[in-house]
Enzyme design. Structure first.
Site, short mmCIF file in Angstrom:
data_model
loop_
_atom_site.label_atom_id
_atom_site.label_comp_id
_atom_site.label_asym_id
_atom_site.label_seq_id
_atom_site.Cartn_x
_atom_site.Cartn_y
_atom_site.Cartn_z
N LYS A 64 0.78 -1.22 0.14
CA LYS A 64 0.12 0.07 -0.08
C LYS A 64 0.97 1.45 -0.15
CE LYS A 64 -0.34 -0.31 5.05
NZ LYS A 64 -1.07 -0.76 6.12
N TYR A 292 14.36 31.03 3.46
CA TYR A 292 13.43 31.83 3.91
C TYR A 292 13.44 31.74 5.53
CZ TYR A 292 10.89 30.70 -0.41
OH TYR A 292 10.84 30.32 -1.76
C1 LIG Z 1 -0.25 -1.67 6.77
C2 LIG Z 1 -0.89 -2.98 7.41
C3 LIG Z 1 -0.07 -4.25 7.43
C4 LIG Z 1 1.41 -4.21 7.37
O1 LIG Z 1 2.04 -3.54 8.61
P1 LIG Z 1 3.50 -3.45 8.99
O2 LIG Z 1 3.66 -2.99 10.12
O3 LIG Z 1 4.23 -2.46 8.01
O4 LIG Z 1 4.32 -4.86 8.56
C5 LIG Z 1 -0.83 -5.53 7.76
N1 LIG Z 1 -2.19 -5.50 8.12
C6 LIG Z 1 -3.00 -4.27 7.83
C7 LIG Z 1 -4.20 -4.73 8.05
C8 LIG Z 1 -2.15 -3.10 7.52
O5 LIG Z 1 -3.16 -2.03 7.24
#
Ligand SMILES: *Cc1c(COP(=O)(O)O)cnc(C)c1O
Length: 403
Positions: A64, A292
């Site tokens: 993701k 800035y």
């Molecule tokens: C993002 C996510 C993961 C992965 O988490 P990590 O800590 O990056 O391994 C796993 N399960 C769900 C439901 C998530 O939203």
């Protein structure tokens, strides 16, 4: 036809815009800033994680947020080639991006899909949704009935994260409701841990007990889920009793440990490096202000370098005057406010610096290393936020560093 030709071409433009940088030549001095993705390290991390898993447990790579800023397509292809079994993304659009790149692996959408159009798109693109409420089950069931097609679905239980999912006590009514729609093919039952990275494992174990009690309840109505999953990176690393049939691993794939106390469990290698070039060098006199607001004023004459990367690329502005970068294997301080597209370094003590030199913001240069964890610590946040802050504007270059 699910999406119109226009919609499709729009999606293609949005998501395939990385093709504007086809195989960007690495020695092109016009390139101001980029991200290097070390495919060898990614491959290595997949192996390290798989070594922790029993043969019955599958590895789902969580890609993701554009593969935690690494580029989802590149990560997905590399992980699948290295022995990954499935992929997970947060949104429908992220799933479509992978399908447009001709990735055929099963893809779980972790977020909520709540509209009829999205259900149709899921079917079209063969993406697998998370179901987490009864109205949503009804929408899916009725839409699929009309389309006359089946869809694999994943049922999410809330065992204590209080985010998505039906409460674990409601597992039986949840499954029975889903079973009223023969078009819904239950592919897995899962839950998500709230505290797996913390040293104190009590709540994590309570969530596991709740998960198992829900599974036992489902047993009593003769329902056996074909696949159970609970673990994120932290739980995958720390305890194999959390592995079940599949683990959903994000952060560890990218070579970072969810927490310092878990860092010795696997030999993970950071996959991403952030680099930029010096675009101008100049000497400034005592009294000159930099950037800035003149947050930095030279007390004595200084030599400064301008570097072509800024907060619009994902270098947090709150690191202004705190950031260090690696130049020719040495740490060099950043000075003045970080601007949208550029930042300045004090290179007074780095005599050999030249126009076009490469500066490493995150990564390894000779004996020194700066990690996303270092930035996270400086900012009081977590490495996950640092990684997914890197923007599309930075081209992703693949490199294969020797192990
Ligand atoms: C993002 C996510 C993961 C992965 O988490 P990590 O800590 O990056 O391994 C796993 N399960 C769900 C439901 C998530 O939203």
């Amino acid at each position: 036809m699910v999406l119109s030709r226009e919609q499709l071409s729009h999606i293609k433009t949005v998501f395939k815009h990385s093709e504007f940088f086809p195989n960007y030549p690495q020695d092109d001095t016009t390139q101001r800033a980029w991200i290097e993705i070390d495919e060898t390290a990614l491959h290595h991390n997949v192996q390290q994680i798989k070594n922790l898993l029993s043969p019955r447990t599958s590895l789902m790579a969580v890609v993701k947020a554009d593969g935690y800023g690494h580029g989802a397509v590149k990560v997905a292809n590399t992980v699948m080639a290295a022995g990954g079994d499935a992929l997970a993304v947060a949104t429908l659009q992220e799933g479509i991006e992978l399908r447009l790149a001709e990735i055929e692996a099963p893809i779980l959408i972790l977020g909520v899909i709540n509209t009829l159009e999205e259900v149709e798109a899921l079917v079209h693109w063969q993406l697998e949704p998370t179901l987490c409420s009864l109205p949503q089950v009804q929408l899916f069931g009725e839409t699929l009935q009309e389309l006359g097609t089946m869809l694999p679905v994943h049922l999410k239980l809330d065992t204590g994260m209080s985010r998505l999912g039906m409460r674990w006590e409601e597992a039986i009514s949840f499954v029975q409701y889903v079973q009223q729609f023969p078009e819904l093919e239950i592919k897995s039952v899962y839950s998500h841990l709230a505290t797996a990275d913390e040293q104190d494992d009590r709540f994590m174990r309570l969530q596991q007990q709740r998960f198992e009690s829900a599974i036992a309840q489902l047993d009593s109505i003769n329902f056996t889920a074909p696949c159970l999953h609970l673990a994120n990176s932290a739980a995958t690393l720390r305890d194999s009793s959390f592995h079940y049939d599949l683990v959903r691993v994000g952060l560890a794939l990218y070579g970072l440990s969810p927490s310092p106390h878990l860092s010795a469990i696997a030999d993970l290698k950071p996959v991403l490096q952030v680099k930029a070039r010096i675009t101008q060098i100049k000497d400034i006199p005592a009294g000159a202000g930099v950037s800035y607001g003149h947050q930095f004023v030279a007390k004595e004459p200084r030599r400064i370098a301008v570097v072509g990367i800024g907060y619009a690329d994902g270098v947090p502005r709150n690191l202004s005057n705190e950031l260090q970068v690696l130049l020719k294997g040495k740490r060099v301080p950043q000075i003045g406010a970080i601007t949208m597209d550029q930042l300045m370094l004090d290179i007074t003590h780095c005599e050999h610096a030249q126009l076009g030199d490469i500066v490493t913001l995150i990564g390894q240069a000779e004996q020194e290393a700066i990690t996303a964890d270092d930035w996270a610590q400086q900012l009081g946040t977590i490495s996950w936020e640092i990684l997914c802050g890197f923007k599309h504007r930075l081209p992703r270059l693949s490199v294969k560093n020797a192990e």
